[in-house]
Design an enzyme around this catalytic site. Sequence first.
Site: not given
Length: 286
Positions: A131, A173
């Site tokens: 992430h 992301c």
Amino acid sequence: IMANMKDGLQLGQDEADTKSLFGSQGKSLPVSKSMDSGIQSDESYKMDYPEIGICIIINNKNFHPATAKGMAFRSGTDADAAHIRDTFMTLGYKVNLNNDRTCKQMVDILQNVAKDDHSNQSSFVCVLLSHGEDGLIYGTDGPLELKILTGLFRGDRCKSLAGKPKLFFFQACRGTELDSGIETDSRSEESTCQKIPVEADFLYAYSTAPVGYYSWRNSSEGSWFIQSLCLMLKQHAKKLELMQILTRVNRKVAEYSSYSNHPDFHAKKQIPCIVSMLTKELYFPH
Ligand SMILES: *[C@@H]1O[C@H](CO)[C@@H](O)[C@H](O)[C@H]1NC(C)=O
Ligand SMILES: *[C@@H]1O[C@H](CO)[C@@H](O)[C@H](O)[C@H]1NC(C)=O
């Protein structure tokens, strides 16, 4: 400085282009052709050291429940990790795959690699699957600044990789905003007394553009970016220059469209982002 300025004045952009066209004795062959005949142009990185280099993969799938907002399990990431491992092994890299690492462990892994002697190696590759958000990548226990990791390989800190290409691929992301403050190197180990900026020869390939975009992952096939990267490397690594390959990756990812039962997440697009501080062309060796 004088010499540079003089060159700058005398050689406008057009002349410089002309010069490079005539570089191969008037034959305007693509550089890949001239590489076939074994000619090493200074415009490409020397990729024929005894070893091509190390590829470190950090694959974070499970996150401690205590992380901010309890980061979700990243299904499909093992497919990415396996795919990347095979792709870079095929290119000749010595691959080191690490699953579920905390921030401290990530720093330790890369610090140890940065301390190694890479004199016999042409390049370095690092792939981070996790992430992320602006300028941050997540260890299993929380966020870490990307520049802490990439900074370990700066020309002044990892001398045996100075002047060699250092490729970082981020599947996360919105990982962005790397500091690129320029300092000058004192002296690289290799012959020349030329100073090179410490941030030179890095390439950061992000799965998604700087702001506001998701980075999509298919829960069985892996992420669009890593799937496309592996496919394009497999198809083109022996003939195209790295930036050409990455442009093809951009196009491939741009062709995808998300499928979701949730209307807010349906039919969404993605475009990767290449940030290059490379100073030469990069052709993977045959
Ligand atoms: C580099 O290669 C040479 C010749 O094979 C070898 O003697 C030397 O130990 C190697 N250096 C490193 C750091 O691996
Ligand atoms: C994941 O990829 C498979 C194979 O390409 C495809 O059939 C499936 O629809 C994809 N799933 C989603 C949610 O996009």
